[in-house]
Design a protein around this motif. Structure first.
Motif, PDB file in Angstrom:
ATOM      1  N   PRO A  93       2.440  11.712  55.470  1.00 60.10           N
ATOM      2  CA  PRO A  93       3.154  12.682  56.323  1.00 60.10           C
ATOM      3  C   PRO A  93       3.123  12.283  57.797  1.00 60.10           C
ATOM      4  O   PRO A  93       4.088  12.528  58.519  1.00 60.10           O
ATOM      5  CB  PRO A  93       2.388  13.989  56.099  1.00 60.10           C
ATOM      6  CG  PRO A  93       1.704  13.820  54.794  1.00 60.10           C
ATOM      7  CD  PRO A  93       1.382  12.357  54.672  1.00 60.10           C
ATOM      8  N   ALA A  94       2.028  11.659  58.241  1.00 60.24           N
ATOM      9  CA  ALA A  94       1.942  11.274  59.656  1.00 60.24           C
ATOM     10  C   ALA A  94       3.051  10.284  59.992  1.00 60.24           C
ATOM     11  O   ALA A  94       3.712  10.388  61.028  1.00 60.24           O
ATOM     12  CB  ALA A  94       0.576  10.674  59.963  1.00 60.24           C
ATOM     13  N   GLU A  97       6.436  12.065  59.738  1.00 55.91           N
ATOM     14  CA  GLU A  97       6.651  12.965  60.882  1.00 55.91           C
ATOM     15  C   GLU A  97       7.091  12.155  62.100  1.00 55.91           C
ATOM     16  O   GLU A  97       7.991  12.541  62.835  1.00 55.91           O
ATOM     17  CB  GLU A  97       5.371  13.750  61.182  1.00 55.91           C
ATOM     18  CG  GLU A  97       5.467  14.721  62.342  1.00 55.91           C
ATOM     19  CD  GLU A  97       6.384  15.915  62.058  1.00 55.91           C
ATOM     20  OE1 GLU A  97       6.719  16.160  60.883  1.00 55.91           O
ATOM     21  OE2 GLU A  97       6.784  16.590  63.027  1.00 55.91           O
ATOM     22  N   ASN A 180       8.639  16.062  56.541  1.00 52.82           N
ATOM     23  CA  ASN A 180       7.723  14.920  56.659  1.00 52.82           C
ATOM     24  C   ASN A 180       7.027  14.594  55.335  1.00 52.82           C
ATOM     25  O   ASN A 180       5.987  13.947  55.318  1.00 52.82           O
ATOM     26  CB  ASN A 180       6.711  15.157  57.793  1.00 52.82           C
ATOM     27  CG  ASN A 180       5.888  16.404  57.566  1.00 52.82           C
ATOM     28  OD1 ASN A 180       5.692  16.834  56.429  1.00 52.82           O
ATOM     29  ND2 ASN A 180       5.386  16.990  58.653  1.00 52.82           N
TER      30      ASN A 180
HETATM   31  C1  LIG Z   1       4.566  18.168  58.651  1.00 56.17           C
HETATM   32  O1  LIG Z   1       5.401  19.283  58.819  1.00 56.17           O
HETATM   33  C2  LIG Z   1       4.742  20.527  58.768  1.00 56.17           C
HETATM   34  C3  LIG Z   1       5.792  21.624  58.767  1.00 56.17           C
HETATM   35  O2  LIG Z   1       6.781  21.394  59.720  1.00 56.17           O
HETATM   36  C4  LIG Z   1       3.767  20.609  59.927  1.00 56.17           C
HETATM   37  O3  LIG Z   1       3.080  21.851  59.921  1.00 56.17           O
HETATM   38  C5  LIG Z   1       2.772  19.458  59.831  1.00 56.17           C
HETATM   39  O4  LIG Z   1       1.925  19.460  60.957  1.00 56.17           O
HETATM   40  C6  LIG Z   1       3.509  18.138  59.741  1.00 56.17           C
HETATM   41  N1  LIG Z   1       2.564  17.054  59.474  1.00 56.17           N
HETATM   42  C7  LIG Z   1       2.310  16.067  60.342  1.00 56.17           C
HETATM   43  C8  LIG Z   1       1.365  15.023  59.869  1.00 56.17           C
HETATM   44  O5  LIG Z   1       2.779  16.034  61.446  1.00 56.17           O
END
Ligand SMILES: *[C@@H]1O[C@H](CO)[C@@H](O)[C@H](O)[C@H]1NC(C)=O
Length: 271
Positions: A93-94, A97, A180
């Motif tokens: 996800p990082a 994102e 993400n």
């Molecule tokens: C991914 O998206 C979610 C929902 O928008 C968010 O809360 C989360 O922090 C994000 N993850 C990263 C790793 O940025």
């Protein structure tokens, strides 16, 4: 003290470039660093960032100027590097994102408004725009499924489809990653209230959201991960590794900078 500051600079450089293993984990970071290392890519990126994050006279963001700068980035930047930023394959996800945020979606994609409009609005704007219309037609021609081929996609379409997709970034129908946790993309719009033009709306949105040719082309970018980028990256790594080895072999750490080094290591950003 000269030894000390030399070592410190090398260490900082090393931290900036990070290790090959972390680059492999987060290819979007690798792509960003490769762009930084290329003067033209870096200049064009700095220009769109300035336009997209700079405040407009009226508050909000200057979406027109932001989008124009993004089109310039893709038109004039080295394709291996611009595509690496747009299509870097992610396993976390990082990374995803970062990929989602790369082209300043708050200004270029969704803009300051909170609710997405009907897709018919950006579609109509695009069809009346000399910039957008040919790009959307090119996207349809190179990315839309066709029934006559074995895999249902235009022949040898992946690179052309990715080029056409990149050409839409900065137009009225700018697409982006929608979250993400996937590589799903869409323009900032929906088809909920499209009345008697519902089919037209769904067909347009489906080009992004239900298109196995586009999905396949984006996934295939993993294997196309540009050699240029790979080589650029490896040569930077080799250079820094050999320098660091030389410098640490003949220069013992001195008390003077140990504290600074520890501080630098502590501040190393997490990926
Ligand atoms: C991914 O998206 C979610 C929902 O928008 C968010 O809360 C989360 O922090 C994000 N993850 C990263 C790793 O940025």
């Amino acid at each position: 003290m000269a030894h000390c500051s030399g070592l410190l600079i090398l260490l900082l450089l090393q931290l900036l470039l990070r290790s090959p293993s972390s680059a492999a984990r987060n290819r979007c970071v690798a792509a960003a660093e490769a762009c930084t290392a290329d003067a033209r890519c870096q200049r064009l990126r700095a220009q769109y960032v300035a336009q997209c994050l700079g405040p407009a006279a009226s508050g909000g963001c200057a979406q027109d100027r932001c989008r124009r700068a993004l089109r310039r980035f893709f038109a004039r930047g080295p394709q291996a590097l611009t595509h690496a930023l747009l299509f870097c394959p992610c396993a976390s996800p990082a990374c995803a994102e970062r990929r989602r945020q790369t082209f300043v979606p708050a200004c270029a994609f969704s803009g300051p408004g909170s609710a997405p409009p009907s897709c018919l609005a950006p579609l109509d704007t695009c069809e009346h725009s000399r910039v957008c219309r040919p790009r959307l037609l090119a996207f349809q021609a190179s990315c839309a499924p066709v029934p006559s081929t074995p895999d249902g996609c235009p022949r040898d379409q992946a690179p052309r489809c990715l080029r056409a997709y990149a050409g839409l970034v900065g137009t009225a129908v700018t697409p982006n990653y929608v979250d993400n946790v996937s590589a799903r993309v869409a323009p900032w719009c929906h088809c909920g209230v499209s009345g008697n033009r519902r089919d037209e709306c769904e067909a347009f949105r489906g080009l992004f959201t239900r298109n196995h040719c586009l999905d396949g082309a984006i996934q295939a970018f993993d294997s196309l991960w540009p050699l240029v980028l790979q080589e650029k990256w490896n040569s930077l790594q080799d250079l820094e590794h050999s320098r660091l080895q030389v410098s640490s072999a003949d220069r013992p750490l001195e008390g003077c900078c140990l504290l600074t080094l520890l501080l630098v290591l502590t501040l190393q950003p997490q990926l």
